[in-house]
Structures are given as structure tokens and as C-alpha cells.
Design an enzyme around this catalytic site. Structure first.
Site, PDB file in Angstrom:
ATOM      1  N   SER A  65       0.841  -1.200   0.000  1.00 61.60           N
ATOM      2  CA  SER A  65       0.000   0.000   0.000  1.00 61.60           C
ATOM      3  C   SER A  65       0.873   1.245   0.000  1.00 61.60           C
ATOM      4  CB  SER A  65      -0.883   0.012   1.252  1.00 61.60           C
ATOM      5  OG  SER A  65      -1.444   1.295   1.466  1.00 61.60           O
ATOM      6  N   ASP A 174     -20.899  -0.991   6.131  1.00 64.39           N
ATOM      7  CA  ASP A 174     -19.839  -0.329   5.358  1.00 64.39           C
ATOM      8  C   ASP A 174     -19.635  -0.999   4.004  1.00 64.39           C
ATOM      9  OD1 ASP A 174     -19.649   0.982   7.727  1.00 64.39           O
ATOM     10  OD2 ASP A 174     -17.686   0.161   8.286  1.00 64.39           O
TER      11      ASP A 174
HETATM   12  P1  ADP Z   1     -12.165   3.164   9.139  1.00 66.86           P
HETATM   13  O1  ADP Z   1     -12.717   2.026   8.354  1.00 66.86           O
HETATM   14  O2  ADP Z   1     -13.224   3.968   9.796  1.00 66.86           O
HETATM   15  O3  ADP Z   1     -11.248   4.047   8.351  1.00 66.86           O
HETATM   16  P2  ADP Z   1     -10.927   1.011  10.528  1.00 66.86           P
HETATM   17  O4  ADP Z   1     -10.159   0.911  11.792  1.00 66.86           O
HETATM   18  O5  ADP Z   1     -12.104   0.145  10.339  1.00 66.86           O
HETATM   19  O6  ADP Z   1     -11.303   2.553  10.319  1.00 66.86           O
HETATM   20  O7  ADP Z   1      -9.962   0.712   9.306  1.00 66.86           O
HETATM   21  C1  ADP Z   1      -8.753   1.402   9.181  1.00 66.86           C
HETATM   22  C2  ADP Z   1      -7.670   0.403   8.856  1.00 66.86           C
HETATM   23  O8  ADP Z   1      -7.865  -0.102   7.525  1.00 66.86           O
HETATM   24  C3  ADP Z   1      -6.292   1.010   8.818  1.00 66.86           C
HETATM   25  O9  ADP Z   1      -5.736   1.058  10.118  1.00 66.86           O
HETATM   26  C4  ADP Z   1      -5.558   0.016   7.927  1.00 66.86           C
HETATM   27  O10 ADP Z   1      -5.257  -1.152   8.652  1.00 66.86           O
HETATM   28  C5  ADP Z   1      -6.629  -0.346   6.913  1.00 66.86           C
HETATM   29  N1  ADP Z   1      -6.548   0.508   5.709  1.00 66.86           N
HETATM   30  C6  ADP Z   1      -7.513   1.313   5.221  1.00 66.86           C
HETATM   31  N2  ADP Z   1      -7.102   1.947   4.093  1.00 66.86           N
HETATM   32  C7  ADP Z   1      -5.841   1.527   3.861  1.00 66.86           C
HETATM   33  C8  ADP Z   1      -4.865   1.816   2.852  1.00 66.86           C
HETATM   34  N3  ADP Z   1      -5.106   2.683   1.863  1.00 66.86           N
HETATM   35  N4  ADP Z   1      -3.671   1.183   2.939  1.00 66.86           N
HETATM   36  C9  ADP Z   1      -3.421   0.309   3.936  1.00 66.86           C
HETATM   37  N5  ADP Z   1      -4.289   0.014   4.907  1.00 66.86           N
HETATM   38  C10 ADP Z   1      -5.479   0.601   4.892  1.00 66.86           C
HETATM   39 MG    MG Z   2     -13.753   0.380   9.127  1.00 67.11          MG
END
Ligand code: ADP
Ligand code: MG
Length: 384
Positions: A65, A174
Site C-alpha cells: 500500500s 460499510d
Molecule cells: P475506518 O474504516 O473507519 O477508516 P478502521 O479501523 O475500520 O477505520 O480501518 C482502518 C484500517 O484499515 C487502517 O488502520 C488500515 O489497517 C486499513 N486501511 C484502510 N485503508 C488503507 C490503505 N489505503 N492502505 C493500507 N491500509 C489501509
Molecule cells: Mg472500518
């Protein structure tokens, strides 16, 4: 700046087969109702997560990522609860879940680029999962993106990835939003059976803006409190002799509450039942173009989440109180709570003033600056 396909090619030594993307979401109303078989009303955000991917003819997943340092290489049959750990679980889990559901998926090379703020309650996790699911569906010829039923299968696989592999016990809202939302509409989602309907949500016609404020707060108690709320709801449903609290919506509320043994359970139940009812009240108000009523219901929802469900926090309350006192039609916390984001319904001419007032209120309270941005209802997962 090199493009995502260029960066992919640098990393893996070959071009991707394509780029797929899926949106984050904000829920307009219907909070903490999904795991009660209730109703929610999300819109897809213009903010998306992109997944450049190429199919492999073995079972290896290579996952990287642009937002994270760590990457992983793992075989699909090695994927299990907590393995791989960290953010790559959300990606590997999708392939694992599709295979568990009987689909013939193989390995992938994946490079992710997300524009959804991470951990802001705007569902970057589902955007990530659903972009990967979209890629897998097309690259392995599953054909699941082409129909609503197919998209339900993909959303379910993404939810399993999040629940079983990443270990986050979330409901299905979601992923449903990322798979089923359409531009200029909100999605009335019935979490009891997964059915969804499109509700017109075109604020431009009313000269009104939906403002999202990411408080950038994330309080450590969120995970434990989320589990505790789910437990309370299950306990209340048990005591009431129903499968989920959805079943008591429409019954006289005072009788339902009188059947519960303590004040806390009564307040938790009252939130869930009244919040589910508010979703259809907002749907009706949107269909009638009555945005003042939508705003009023936002505030009632926020008070219910703050006082009865106890999942708000200083930052979220400050956004809501400031927006409302600056003339917003309404405002509420959105997402799980204990930080994350709030939404405000604001007349277009008031957006700058409301935004500045929120920033000023945070400065006065010695809180880190929040980030506010206007959003429109956008599109679900697709190939870019
Ligand atoms: P939300 O869904 O509200 O943003 P969450 O805790 O459910 O919060 O998800 C966030 C997590 O998703 C991040 O900590 C990471 O582990 C993962 N994540 C989301 N987007 C990315 C990305 N673009 N690259 C890597 N990991 C990601
Ligand atoms: Mg989430």
C-alpha cells in the site's frame, strides 16, 4: 508523481491488469443499528480507495500500500484469523473469504492507494476490502460486480474478511454501502435481510451542503466499548425473547423498556429502537424535500447516541453543538463514535462560517485541529 500503475510496475516488475476502486461512506442516520438487524442510510463518499492488481497463476498474494510501510507475501491457504496481521489482513481476508464461499480465486499482486482518511469513521477498511473484491471478481471471471445479488456476495466476503481475519467485529453496513450506493442517492439498508433501496439525496437542488468533520480523535476505548454495546443489545434481545432488537420496533416502547431489568439496558434499547424509527423518518423527509426535518432528526439522533448509547465524546459533541449554534440545519456524530467524524447539514452560504467556527471552537478547547470537507453522494465499487 508517478501514477498508481507506474508505481505498481516499479514494485512488481510488470504492469497491473487494471485498477479497481471503492468508496468510503458516511452514514446519514441509523447508527449502531446494523448489528441489531436494523436500518441504516449511508452515502458513498467521493473519496475512494484504488487497488491496482494483476492475477497470478499460483496461490500467492503479494500485498502493498502507498499508505503503509509494511507489505506481505502469503498463500491464500495460509490465511487465518490474525494471519497475516495488520492492514494486509483486510486484503488477504477477501481472497480467503471468496474461496471459503466456493469461488475459484487464485493469487494476486496488489498495490493499494487510498484517499479515504484512515480510521476517521469513514470506512477506509471497507473501501479497501471492496476495491480488492472488485478486482478479484473481474480478474477471476466471477462476474459478481454485474448484479446486485453478485455485489451482495462480494460485500459478504468483505465483511467476513474484516470479522474473521482482521478480527474487527463490525456489522455489514460499510461493505454494503461500498457495493450498492449510487450517485445522488442515499442507500436505505435493511440489515435484517440485506435489502436496499435508493433514496434521492441531491442537496444541490436545495442549496444545502453535507459537511463532514473528521475530528482526528480516536479514543482507545472504542473497541472494548463497541463490543460492550453489542453485548448489551444481545442481552436485551434475549430478555425480550426476540432474535434482534429490530423485532420490537413498532411495539409500544414503554412496555418494551418496562420488561428490562436495569436503566442501562433500557437506555441502550431505547436508542436502538428509536434510531431505527428515525431512519424511515429521514427517508420520508428526504422524499418530501424537507431538509429542516432531516436536520432536526440528526440532532435527536446525536442526543440519543450521546445520552442513551453513550458513544459520543468531547470532540464530536463540540462539532455538533458549534455547527447547530452557527445555524446548521442539524448535525450528528456518524460511525461508531469515541472519535471519528461528525456530519452537519449546512446552507451553502454558511459553510465557510460553520467550518471556521468549528476550527475556532477546537482551538479554544485546546484540541488538535479537525478537518472539514463538503461531500456529495457518489458511486460504488467499479473498475476505473
Ligand atoms: P475506518 O474504516 O473507519 O477508516 P478502521 O479501523 O475500520 O477505520 O480501518 C482502518 C484500517 O484499515 C487502517 O488502520 C488500515 O489497517 C486499513 N486501511 C484502510 N485503508 C488503507 C490503505 N489505503 N492502505 C493500507 N491500509 C489501509
Ligand atoms: Mg472500518
Amino acid at each position: 508523481m508517478p501514477s498508481l500503475p507506474e508505481t505498481f510496475a516499479d514494485l512488481y516488475g510488470h504492469a497491473p491488469d487494471g485498477v479497481w476502486s471503492a468508496p468510503g461512506r458516511v452514514n446519514l442516520i441509523g447508527e449502531h443499528t446494523d448489528y441489531n438487524g436494523g436500518l441504516a442510510l449511508p452515502i458513498a463518499l467521493p473519496h475512494r480507495t484504488s487497488c491496482a492488481a494483476s492475477a497470478r497463476d499460483d496461490d500467492v498474494l503479494r500485498i502493498a500500500s502507498l499508505q503503509e510501510e509494511s507489505s506481505v507475501e502469503v498463500r491464500i491457504d495460509e490465511v487465518s484469523a490474525g494471519h497475516p496481521s495488520g492492514w494486509t489482513a483486510y486484503v488477504a481476508g477477501v481472497l480467503w473469504a471468496l474461496r471459503e464461499a466456493g469461488y475459484a480465486v487464485r493469487g494476486l499482486d496488489v498495490l493499494v492507494d487510498g484517499q479515504v482518511p484512515l480510521g476517521a469513521g469513514l470506512s477506509s477498511s471497507a473501501a479497501l476490502e471492496c476495491s480488492v473484491a472488485a478486482a478479484a471478481s473481474e480478474l477471476f471471471g466471477l462476474g459478481l460486480l454485474e448484479s446486485a445479488e453478485g455485489r451482495e456476495v462480494l460485500a459478504a466476503a468483505c465483511q467476513r474478511a474484516e470479522n474473521d481475519i482482521a478480527g474487527a467485529p463490525t456489522g455489514g453496513m460499510d461493505q454494503a454501502a461500498a457495493m450498492h450506493c449510487t450517485p445522488a442517492h442515499a442507500l436505505r439498508l435493511d440489515c435484517r435481510d440485506g435489502a436496499s433501496t435508493q433514496v434521492p439525496f441531491d442537496l444541490d437542488a436545495h442549496d444545502v451542503v453535507l459537511l463532514v468533520t473528521d475530528t482526528r480523535a480516536s479514543h482507545a476505548l472504542a473497541d472494548g466499548q463497541y463490543g460492550a454495546r453489542r453485548d448489551s443489545c444481545e442481552k436485551a434481545a434475549d430478555l425480550l425473547g426476540v432474535a434482534t432488537l429490530r423485532e420490537v420496533v413498532g411495539r409500544p416502547l414503554d412496555e418494551t423498556l418496562a420488561a428490562l431489568p436495569d436503566d442501562e439496558l433500557r437506555r441502550r434499547t431505547r436508542h436502538v429502537v428509536t434510531e431505527i424509527e428515525r431512519v424511515d423518518s429521514v427517508v420520508d423527509a428526504l422524499r418530501e424535500g424537507d431538509l429542516a426535518e432531516v436536520g432536526r432528526l440528526f440532532v435527536v439522533s446525536h442526543e440519543s447516541l450521546r445520552d442513551d448509547y453513550e458513544v459520543s465524546c468531547t470532540e464530536l459533541d463540540l462539532v455538533v453543538d458549534t455547527a447547530v449554534s452557527e445555524g446548521a440545519l442539524g448535525a450528528r456524530m456518524t460511525g461508531g463514535g469515541f472519535g471519528g467524524s461528525a456530519i452537519s447539514l449546512v446552507r451553502a452560504g454558511d459553510v465557510d462560517r460553520v467550518t471556521a467556527a468549528i476550527e475556532e471552537a477546537f482551538t479554544q478547547a485546546r484540541l488538535a485541529p479537525p478537518v472539514s470537507f463538503a461531500v456529495t453522494a457518489s458511486d460504488s465499487a467499479h473498475r476505473d
